[in-house]
Write a protein that holds these residues in place. Structure first.
Motif, PDB file in Angstrom:
ATOM      1  N   CYS A 155      10.598  -8.408  -4.175  1.00  0.00           N
ATOM      2  CA  CYS A 155       9.397  -7.586  -4.759  1.00  0.00           C
ATOM      3  C   CYS A 155      10.017  -6.207  -5.165  1.00  0.00           C
ATOM      4  O   CYS A 155      11.077  -6.090  -5.429  1.00  0.00           O
ATOM      5  N   THR A 159       6.203  -0.778  -6.319  1.00  0.00           N
ATOM      6  CA  THR A 159       5.168  -1.120  -5.783  1.00  0.00           C
ATOM      7  C   THR A 159       5.072  -0.671  -4.179  1.00  0.00           C
ATOM      8  O   THR A 159       4.086  -0.213  -3.863  1.00  0.00           O
ATOM      9  N   PHE A 160       6.166  -0.955  -3.826  1.00  0.00           N
ATOM     10  CA  PHE A 160       6.221  -0.887  -2.256  1.00  0.00           C
ATOM     11  C   PHE A 160       6.150   0.473  -1.863  1.00  0.00           C
ATOM     12  O   PHE A 160       5.620   0.933  -0.827  1.00  0.00           O
ATOM     13  N   ASN A 164       1.084   1.575   0.593  1.00  0.00           N
ATOM     14  CA  ASN A 164      -0.247   0.586   0.618  1.00  0.00           C
ATOM     15  C   ASN A 164       0.439  -0.915   1.176  1.00  0.00           C
ATOM     16  O   ASN A 164      -0.418  -1.547   1.483  1.00  0.00           O
ATOM     17  N   TYR A 165       1.672  -1.024   0.960  1.00  0.00           N
ATOM     18  CA  TYR A 165       2.287  -2.315   1.321  1.00  0.00           C
ATOM     19  C   TYR A 165       3.068  -2.300   2.597  1.00  0.00           C
ATOM     20  O   TYR A 165       3.607  -1.348   2.730  1.00  0.00           O
ATOM     21  N   LYS A 184       2.122 -13.846   1.688  1.00  0.00           N
ATOM     22  CA  LYS A 184       1.921 -12.593   0.857  1.00  0.00           C
ATOM     23  C   LYS A 184       0.525 -12.526   0.426  1.00  0.00           C
ATOM     24  O   LYS A 184      -0.066 -13.664   0.182  1.00  0.00           O
ATOM     25  N   TYR A 200      -2.607  -2.564   5.744  1.00  0.00           N
ATOM     26  CA  TYR A 200      -1.609  -2.717   4.706  1.00  0.00           C
ATOM     27  C   TYR A 200      -1.683  -4.218   4.093  1.00  0.00           C
ATOM     28  O   TYR A 200      -2.014  -5.042   5.038  1.00  0.00           O
ATOM     29  N   LYS A 201      -1.205  -4.353   2.926  1.00  0.00           N
ATOM     30  CA  LYS A 201      -1.354  -5.549   2.291  1.00  0.00           C
ATOM     31  C   LYS A 201       0.208  -6.118   2.585  1.00  0.00           C
ATOM     32  O   LYS A 201       1.049  -5.411   2.093  1.00  0.00           O
ATOM     33  N   MET A 203       3.353  -7.674   1.289  1.00  0.00           N
ATOM     34  CA  MET A 203       4.110  -7.839  -0.011  1.00  0.00           C
ATOM     35  C   MET A 203       4.884  -8.916  -0.075  1.00  0.00           C
ATOM     36  O   MET A 203       5.230  -9.350  -1.136  1.00  0.00           O
TER      37      MET A 203
END
Length: 420
Positions: A155, A159-160, A164-165, A184, A200-201, A203
Protein backbone atom coordinates in the motif's frame (compact mmCIF):
# COMPACT_ATOMS: atom_id res chain seq x y z
CA UNK A 1 52.00 -48.75 -18.44
CA UNK A 2 51.55 -46.40 -15.48
CA UNK A 3 47.83 -47.18 -15.45
CA UNK A 4 48.54 -50.92 -15.41
CA UNK A 5 50.91 -50.52 -12.48
CA UNK A 6 48.28 -48.57 -10.50
CA UNK A 7 45.65 -51.19 -11.29
CA UNK A 8 47.89 -53.94 -9.92
CA UNK A 9 47.85 -52.18 -6.51
CA UNK A 10 44.25 -51.00 -6.79
CA UNK A 11 43.23 -51.81 -3.19
CA UNK A 12 46.10 -49.94 -1.62
CA UNK A 13 45.74 -47.21 -4.22
CA UNK A 14 42.07 -46.71 -3.43
CA UNK A 15 42.89 -46.23 0.27
CA UNK A 16 45.49 -43.62 -0.67
CA UNK A 17 43.03 -41.84 -2.98
CA UNK A 18 40.31 -41.87 -0.32
CA UNK A 19 42.59 -40.48 2.42
CA UNK A 20 43.63 -37.59 0.18
CA UNK A 21 40.06 -37.06 -1.03
CA UNK A 22 38.77 -36.66 2.53
CA UNK A 23 40.93 -33.61 3.15
CA UNK A 24 39.68 -32.10 -0.11
CA UNK A 25 36.05 -32.79 0.87
CA UNK A 26 36.60 -31.05 4.21
CA UNK A 27 37.97 -27.99 2.39
CA UNK A 28 34.87 -27.97 0.17
CA UNK A 29 32.60 -28.27 3.20
CA UNK A 30 34.30 -25.36 4.95
CA UNK A 31 33.83 -23.21 1.86
CA UNK A 32 30.17 -24.22 1.55
CA UNK A 33 29.57 -23.44 5.22
CA UNK A 34 31.20 -20.04 5.06
CA UNK A 35 29.38 -19.13 1.84
CA UNK A 36 26.11 -20.68 3.03
CA UNK A 37 25.70 -18.65 6.22
CA UNK A 38 24.04 -15.52 4.88
CA UNK A 39 24.52 -12.41 7.00
CA UNK A 40 21.64 -10.54 5.39
CA UNK A 41 19.17 -13.33 6.28
CA UNK A 42 20.57 -13.43 9.81
CA UNK A 43 20.32 -9.68 10.20
CA UNK A 44 16.83 -9.48 8.71
CA UNK A 45 15.41 -11.45 11.66
CA UNK A 46 17.29 -9.82 14.51
CA UNK A 47 17.85 -6.29 13.23
CA UNK A 48 15.55 -4.51 10.78
CA UNK A 49 17.73 -1.37 10.62
CA UNK A 50 21.40 -0.55 11.03
CA UNK A 51 20.72 0.63 14.57
CA UNK A 52 17.87 -0.08 16.95
CA UNK A 53 17.26 1.54 20.34
CA UNK A 54 14.81 0.61 23.08
CA UNK A 55 14.40 0.15 26.82
CA UNK A 56 12.87 -3.32 26.65
CA UNK A 57 13.79 -6.13 29.04
CA UNK A 58 13.44 -9.90 29.05
CA UNK A 59 10.38 -9.59 31.27
CA UNK A 60 7.07 -8.02 30.31
CA UNK A 61 6.47 -6.87 33.88
CA UNK A 62 9.42 -4.49 34.17
CA UNK A 63 9.86 -3.37 30.58
CA UNK A 64 9.52 0.20 29.34
CA UNK A 65 7.35 0.56 26.24
CA UNK A 66 7.96 4.33 26.25
CA UNK A 67 11.75 4.29 26.41
CA UNK A 68 12.36 6.55 23.40
CA UNK A 69 11.27 9.94 24.70
CA UNK A 70 10.45 12.99 22.57
CA UNK A 71 13.78 14.50 23.65
CA UNK A 72 15.66 11.44 22.41
CA UNK A 73 13.73 11.50 19.15
CA UNK A 74 14.74 15.10 18.60
CA UNK A 75 18.41 14.25 19.11
CA UNK A 76 18.23 11.18 16.83
CA UNK A 77 16.45 13.14 14.09
CA UNK A 78 19.36 15.58 14.04
CA UNK A 79 22.00 12.90 13.39
CA UNK A 80 23.68 14.02 10.13
CA UNK A 81 24.90 10.52 9.16
CA UNK A 82 21.48 8.85 9.31
CA UNK A 83 19.60 8.12 6.09
CA UNK A 84 16.22 7.29 7.66
CA UNK A 85 15.03 7.26 11.26
CA UNK A 86 11.79 5.53 12.14
CA UNK A 87 9.80 4.88 15.31
CA UNK A 88 7.39 2.27 16.59
CA UNK A 89 4.86 3.18 19.31
CA UNK A 90 2.90 0.68 21.36
CA UNK A 91 -0.18 0.52 23.51
CA UNK A 92 -2.41 -2.38 24.45
CA UNK A 93 -6.08 -1.97 23.67
CA UNK A 94 -9.08 -4.31 23.52
CA UNK A 95 -11.62 -4.85 20.78
CA UNK A 96 -15.10 -6.35 20.71
CA UNK A 97 -14.93 -9.17 18.18
CA UNK A 98 -17.27 -9.06 15.24
CA UNK A 99 -18.98 -12.41 14.45
CA UNK A 100 -16.66 -13.08 11.51
CA UNK A 101 -13.55 -12.39 13.61
CA UNK A 102 -14.83 -14.65 16.38
CA UNK A 103 -15.42 -17.48 13.90
CA UNK A 104 -11.91 -17.13 12.53
CA UNK A 105 -10.45 -17.35 16.02
CA UNK A 106 -12.58 -20.39 16.72
CA UNK A 107 -11.01 -22.00 13.64
CA UNK A 108 -7.53 -21.19 14.91
CA UNK A 109 -8.39 -22.41 18.40
CA UNK A 110 -9.69 -25.73 17.08
CA UNK A 111 -6.48 -26.17 15.10
CA UNK A 112 -4.06 -25.53 17.98
CA UNK A 113 -6.11 -26.35 21.09
CA UNK A 114 -4.55 -29.79 21.62
CA UNK A 115 -1.13 -28.15 21.96
CA UNK A 116 -2.29 -25.50 24.45
CA UNK A 117 -1.69 -25.68 28.16
CA UNK A 118 -4.60 -25.45 30.60
CA UNK A 119 -3.69 -21.81 31.21
CA UNK A 120 -3.82 -21.02 27.49
CA UNK A 121 -7.12 -22.82 27.11
CA UNK A 122 -8.53 -20.69 29.93
CA UNK A 123 -7.33 -17.51 28.18
CA UNK A 124 -9.25 -18.57 25.09
CA UNK A 125 -12.39 -19.41 27.06
CA UNK A 126 -12.26 -16.02 28.76
CA UNK A 127 -11.80 -14.22 25.45
CA UNK A 128 -14.67 -16.16 23.90
CA UNK A 129 -16.96 -15.52 26.86
CA UNK A 130 -16.28 -11.78 26.91
CA UNK A 131 -16.13 -11.58 23.10
CA UNK A 132 -13.07 -9.34 23.40
CA UNK A 133 -9.63 -9.66 21.92
CA UNK A 134 -6.34 -7.98 22.83
CA UNK A 135 -5.07 -5.44 20.31
CA UNK A 136 -1.39 -4.69 19.90
CA UNK A 137 -1.90 -1.14 18.73
CA UNK A 138 1.18 0.21 16.95
CA UNK A 139 2.00 3.60 15.58
CA UNK A 140 4.66 3.59 12.86
CA UNK A 141 6.59 6.22 10.93
CA UNK A 142 7.34 6.12 7.21
CA UNK A 143 10.78 4.50 7.64
CA UNK A 144 9.14 1.56 9.46
CA UNK A 145 6.22 1.44 7.00
CA UNK A 146 8.78 0.75 4.26
CA UNK A 147 9.99 -2.34 6.17
CA UNK A 148 6.59 -4.05 6.51
CA UNK A 149 6.22 -7.55 5.09
CA UNK A 150 3.09 -7.29 2.98
CA UNK A 151 0.59 -9.97 2.16
CA UNK A 152 -0.52 -9.10 -1.31
CA UNK A 153 -0.03 -5.69 -2.88
CA UNK A 154 1.99 -3.08 -1.00
CA UNK A 155 0.00 0.00 0.00
CA UNK A 156 0.91 3.66 -0.31
CA UNK A 157 2.33 5.68 2.59
CA UNK A 158 0.78 8.87 1.20
CA UNK A 159 -2.67 7.34 1.55
CA UNK A 160 -1.94 5.65 4.88
CA UNK A 161 -0.59 8.75 6.59
CA UNK A 162 -3.96 10.50 6.29
CA UNK A 163 -4.97 8.74 9.51
CA UNK A 164 -8.18 7.26 8.15
CA UNK A 165 -6.70 3.85 7.43
CA UNK A 166 -5.31 0.96 9.45
CA UNK A 167 -3.20 -2.06 8.58
CA UNK A 168 -3.79 -5.44 10.25
CA UNK A 169 -1.75 -8.60 10.59
CA UNK A 170 -3.11 -12.07 9.85
CA UNK A 171 -3.46 -15.36 11.69
CA UNK A 172 -1.43 -18.55 11.22
CA UNK A 173 1.30 -16.30 9.89
CA UNK A 174 3.75 -18.99 8.77
CA UNK A 175 1.23 -21.52 7.47
CA UNK A 176 0.85 -22.17 3.76
CA UNK A 177 -2.58 -20.52 3.80
CA UNK A 178 -2.77 -17.80 6.52
CA UNK A 179 -6.14 -16.65 7.82
CA UNK A 180 -7.22 -13.07 7.16
CA UNK A 181 -8.80 -11.34 10.14
CA UNK A 182 -10.13 -8.59 7.89
CA UNK A 183 -10.34 -7.97 4.18
CA UNK A 184 -9.06 -4.88 2.44
CA UNK A 185 -11.81 -2.25 2.57
CA UNK A 186 -13.44 -3.58 5.77
CA UNK A 187 -14.25 -1.12 8.55
CA UNK A 188 -12.58 -1.50 11.95
CA UNK A 189 -14.01 0.23 15.02
CA UNK A 190 -11.24 1.16 17.48
CA UNK A 191 -12.27 1.85 21.07
CA UNK A 192 -9.37 3.35 23.01
CA UNK A 193 -8.87 2.88 26.74
CA UNK A 194 -8.99 6.67 27.12
CA UNK A 195 -12.59 6.67 25.89
CA UNK A 196 -11.94 7.80 22.31
CA UNK A 197 -13.51 5.97 19.37
CA UNK A 198 -12.64 6.00 15.71
CA UNK A 199 -13.52 3.92 12.68
CA UNK A 200 -10.72 3.01 10.29
CA UNK A 201 -10.81 1.50 6.83
CA UNK A 202 -8.58 -1.56 6.46
CA UNK A 203 -5.87 -0.67 3.96
CA UNK A 204 -4.11 -4.03 3.77
CA UNK A 205 -2.47 -6.90 5.62
CA UNK A 206 1.18 -6.83 6.70
CA UNK A 207 3.55 -8.08 9.36
CA UNK A 208 5.98 -6.00 11.36
CA UNK A 209 9.64 -7.02 11.11
CA UNK A 210 10.37 -9.48 13.91
CA UNK A 211 12.84 -7.20 15.66
CA UNK A 212 10.39 -4.24 15.73
CA UNK A 213 7.29 -6.15 16.73
CA UNK A 214 5.78 -6.69 20.17
CA UNK A 215 8.46 -8.94 21.70
CA UNK A 216 6.55 -10.96 24.30
CA UNK A 217 4.48 -14.11 24.00
CA UNK A 218 0.75 -13.59 23.59
CA UNK A 219 -2.01 -15.95 22.58
CA UNK A 220 -5.27 -14.27 21.56
CA UNK A 221 -4.54 -10.96 19.85
CA UNK A 222 -4.47 -8.99 16.63
CA UNK A 223 -2.03 -6.30 15.57
CA UNK A 224 -3.34 -2.99 14.25
CA UNK A 225 -1.04 -0.35 12.75
CA UNK A 226 -1.72 3.35 12.19
CA UNK A 227 0.63 6.23 11.23
CA UNK A 228 2.55 7.79 14.12
CA UNK A 229 0.76 11.14 13.98
CA UNK A 230 -2.61 9.40 14.24
CA UNK A 231 -1.33 7.21 17.06
CA UNK A 232 -0.09 10.19 19.09
CA UNK A 233 -3.32 12.12 18.47
CA UNK A 234 -5.54 9.29 19.70
CA UNK A 235 -3.45 7.97 22.60
CA UNK A 236 -1.62 11.11 23.72
CA UNK A 237 1.62 9.07 23.90
CA UNK A 238 4.60 10.65 22.14
CA UNK A 239 7.25 8.21 23.47
CA UNK A 240 8.20 5.34 21.19
CA UNK A 241 8.89 1.69 21.94
CA UNK A 242 11.63 1.41 19.30
CA UNK A 243 13.83 3.74 17.30
CA UNK A 244 15.20 2.34 14.05
CA UNK A 245 18.03 4.11 12.23
CA UNK A 246 19.39 3.39 8.76
CA UNK A 247 22.86 4.81 8.19
CA UNK A 248 24.13 6.48 5.08
CA UNK A 249 26.58 4.28 3.19
CA UNK A 250 29.82 3.88 5.13
CA UNK A 251 28.60 5.95 8.10
CA UNK A 252 27.88 3.15 10.60
CA UNK A 253 30.74 4.01 12.95
CA UNK A 254 29.92 7.71 12.92
CA UNK A 255 26.33 6.98 13.97
CA UNK A 256 27.57 4.69 16.74
CA UNK A 257 29.80 7.50 18.03
CA UNK A 258 26.90 9.97 17.77
CA UNK A 259 24.61 7.70 19.82
CA UNK A 260 27.31 7.06 22.42
CA UNK A 261 28.02 10.76 22.79
CA UNK A 262 24.51 12.23 22.62
CA UNK A 263 22.18 9.48 23.87
CA UNK A 264 23.97 6.91 26.03
CA UNK A 265 25.84 9.60 27.91
CA UNK A 266 22.48 10.81 29.22
CA UNK A 267 20.76 7.44 29.59
CA UNK A 268 22.88 4.32 30.03
CA UNK A 269 19.75 2.18 30.53
CA UNK A 270 19.07 2.30 26.81
CA UNK A 271 19.62 -0.84 24.72
CA UNK A 272 21.50 -0.21 21.49
CA UNK A 273 21.71 -2.93 18.85
CA UNK A 274 23.93 -2.16 15.88
CA UNK A 275 24.88 -3.78 12.61
CA UNK A 276 28.52 -3.33 13.62
CA UNK A 277 28.14 -5.53 16.69
CA UNK A 278 26.11 -8.03 14.71
CA UNK A 279 28.79 -8.30 12.02
CA UNK A 280 31.44 -8.93 14.65
CA UNK A 281 29.27 -11.61 16.26
CA UNK A 282 28.57 -13.20 12.88
CA UNK A 283 32.24 -13.24 11.96
CA UNK A 284 33.10 -14.90 15.27
CA UNK A 285 30.48 -17.52 14.46
CA UNK A 286 31.97 -18.11 11.00
CA UNK A 287 35.59 -18.06 12.18
CA UNK A 288 35.11 -21.10 14.39
CA UNK A 289 34.48 -23.14 11.26
CA UNK A 290 37.70 -21.81 9.78
CA UNK A 291 39.62 -22.88 12.89
CA UNK A 292 38.01 -26.30 13.35
CA UNK A 293 37.90 -27.02 9.62
CA UNK A 294 41.45 -25.83 9.08
CA UNK A 295 42.66 -28.12 11.86
CA UNK A 296 40.86 -31.07 10.28
CA UNK A 297 42.24 -30.25 6.83
CA UNK A 298 45.80 -30.16 8.14
CA UNK A 299 45.41 -33.51 9.90
CA UNK A 300 43.68 -35.23 6.98
CA UNK A 301 46.07 -33.70 4.43
CA UNK A 302 49.06 -34.89 6.48
CA UNK A 303 47.62 -38.40 6.70
CA UNK A 304 46.86 -38.43 2.98
CA UNK A 305 50.29 -37.17 1.94
CA UNK A 306 52.04 -39.63 4.27
CA UNK A 307 49.94 -42.47 2.85
CA UNK A 308 50.86 -41.35 -0.64
CA UNK A 309 54.53 -41.04 0.33
CA UNK A 310 54.58 -44.51 1.91
CA UNK A 311 52.68 -46.08 -0.97
CA UNK A 312 55.08 -44.57 -3.51
CA UNK A 313 58.13 -45.60 -1.46
CA UNK A 314 56.81 -49.15 -1.02
CA UNK A 315 55.97 -49.37 -4.73
CA UNK A 316 59.46 -48.25 -5.77
CA UNK A 317 61.26 -50.53 -3.28
CA UNK A 318 59.15 -53.59 -4.10
CA UNK A 319 59.77 -53.03 -7.83
CA UNK A 320 63.51 -52.53 -7.66
CA UNK A 321 64.24 -55.52 -9.89
CA UNK A 322 61.43 -54.68 -12.32
CA UNK A 323 62.64 -51.10 -12.71
CA UNK A 324 66.25 -52.24 -13.01
CA UNK A 325 65.34 -54.72 -15.78
CA UNK A 326 63.41 -52.01 -17.63
CA UNK A 327 66.51 -49.88 -17.44
CA UNK A 328 68.62 -52.77 -18.78
CA UNK A 329 66.37 -53.26 -21.81
CA UNK A 330 66.67 -49.65 -22.80
CA UNK A 331 64.44 -47.38 -20.76
CA UNK A 332 66.25 -44.33 -19.47
CA UNK A 333 66.07 -43.10 -15.90
CA UNK A 334 64.17 -40.08 -17.17
CA UNK A 335 61.52 -42.32 -18.74
CA UNK A 336 61.22 -44.42 -15.59
CA UNK A 337 60.93 -41.27 -13.50
CA UNK A 338 58.16 -39.97 -15.78
CA UNK A 339 56.34 -43.31 -15.46
CA UNK A 340 56.40 -43.10 -11.65
CA UNK A 341 55.28 -39.45 -11.76
CA UNK A 342 52.42 -40.48 -14.07
CA UNK A 343 51.38 -43.14 -11.52
CA UNK A 344 51.37 -40.48 -8.82
CA UNK A 345 49.20 -38.22 -11.00
CA UNK A 346 46.73 -41.09 -11.49
CA UNK A 347 46.50 -41.58 -7.71
CA UNK A 348 45.87 -37.91 -7.10
CA UNK A 349 43.56 -37.60 -10.09
CA UNK A 350 41.53 -40.45 -8.64
CA UNK A 351 41.50 -38.65 -5.29
CA UNK A 352 40.16 -35.53 -7.01
CA UNK A 353 37.34 -37.48 -8.68
CA UNK A 354 36.41 -39.19 -5.40
CA UNK A 355 36.42 -35.83 -3.59
CA UNK A 356 34.09 -34.28 -6.18
CA UNK A 357 31.70 -37.26 -6.01
CA UNK A 358 31.64 -37.23 -2.19
CA UNK A 359 31.01 -33.46 -2.22
CA UNK A 360 28.20 -33.59 -4.79
CA UNK A 361 26.41 -36.69 -3.51
CA UNK A 362 27.24 -36.66 0.19
CA UNK A 363 28.54 -33.41 1.68
CA UNK A 364 25.57 -31.29 0.60
CA UNK A 365 23.03 -33.60 2.26
CA UNK A 366 25.10 -33.99 5.42
CA UNK A 367 25.56 -30.23 5.83
CA UNK A 368 21.90 -29.37 5.33
CA UNK A 369 20.83 -31.96 7.90
CA UNK A 370 23.42 -31.08 10.57
CA UNK A 371 25.22 -27.78 11.12
CA UNK A 372 23.48 -26.24 8.13
CA UNK A 373 19.99 -26.36 9.68
CA UNK A 374 20.14 -22.71 10.76
CA UNK A 375 17.44 -20.52 9.21
CA UNK A 376 20.11 -18.25 7.70
CA UNK A 377 21.96 -21.08 5.94
CA UNK A 378 21.63 -21.45 2.18
CA UNK A 379 23.61 -24.29 0.62
CA UNK A 380 25.93 -23.28 -2.22
CA UNK A 381 27.45 -26.39 -3.80
CA UNK A 382 31.06 -25.77 -4.83
CA UNK A 383 34.10 -27.77 -5.92
CA UNK A 384 36.26 -24.69 -6.46
CA UNK A 385 38.59 -25.57 -3.52
CA UNK A 386 39.28 -28.95 -5.19
CA UNK A 387 40.16 -27.22 -8.44
CA UNK A 388 42.38 -24.70 -6.67
CA UNK A 389 44.28 -27.58 -5.06
CA UNK A 390 45.21 -29.11 -8.46
CA UNK A 391 48.58 -27.26 -8.69
CA UNK A 392 49.48 -28.42 -5.17
CA UNK A 393 48.47 -32.00 -6.01
CA UNK A 394 50.50 -31.93 -9.20
CA UNK A 395 53.50 -30.70 -7.23
CA UNK A 396 53.10 -33.57 -4.75
CA UNK A 397 52.62 -36.09 -7.59
CA UNK A 398 55.85 -34.85 -9.20
CA UNK A 399 58.12 -34.42 -6.19
CA UNK A 400 57.45 -37.58 -4.13
CA UNK A 401 57.82 -40.25 -6.89
CA UNK A 402 60.81 -38.44 -8.34
CA UNK A 403 62.47 -38.26 -4.93
CA UNK A 404 61.88 -41.97 -4.26
CA UNK A 405 63.24 -42.99 -7.68
CA UNK A 406 66.33 -40.82 -7.37
CA UNK A 407 66.98 -42.29 -3.91
CA UNK A 408 66.71 -45.82 -5.34
CA UNK A 409 68.87 -44.95 -8.36
CA UNK A 410 71.88 -44.31 -6.12
CA UNK A 411 72.34 -48.08 -6.19
CA UNK A 412 73.69 -49.66 -9.38
CA UNK A 413 71.46 -51.67 -11.71
CA UNK A 414 73.45 -54.83 -10.92
CA UNK A 415 73.04 -54.35 -7.14
CA UNK A 416 69.32 -53.83 -7.52
CA UNK A 417 68.93 -57.03 -9.55
CA UNK A 418 71.07 -59.06 -7.15
CA UNK A 419 69.20 -57.77 -4.10
CA UNK A 420 66.06 -59.19 -5.56
Amino acid sequence: MALQNVFRNRKKGFIVMLSIALSMVVVNCIMMLVQGYDFDSYRKIFLASDFQLDQMTNSLYNTNFKGITPQMKEVLNQCPESDKTGYVYYSEETHMMEPTLLEKWKTLADKYRENWSDYEKQIWEDAKASNTISVHFLGISEAVFDKLEWRGEKCSWDTFKSGNYAIVDYGDKYAEHPISYYQKGDLFQMEYTNGRRKEYKIMGEALMPYSLDYPYADLIYITVLVPEEEYMTQTGNESAMYAAIDAKKGKDRQIKEYIDKNILKENDMLNVFSVLDMKESFQRFISKYYVIGGFLVIILAFIGIMNFFNTTATSVISRKKELALLEVVGMTKKQLSKMLVAEGCIYLGGALIIAIMLTVFGAEKILTKTIGRAFFFRIHLTIVPCLLMIPILLGIAYIIPKYQFEKMSRESVVDRIRME
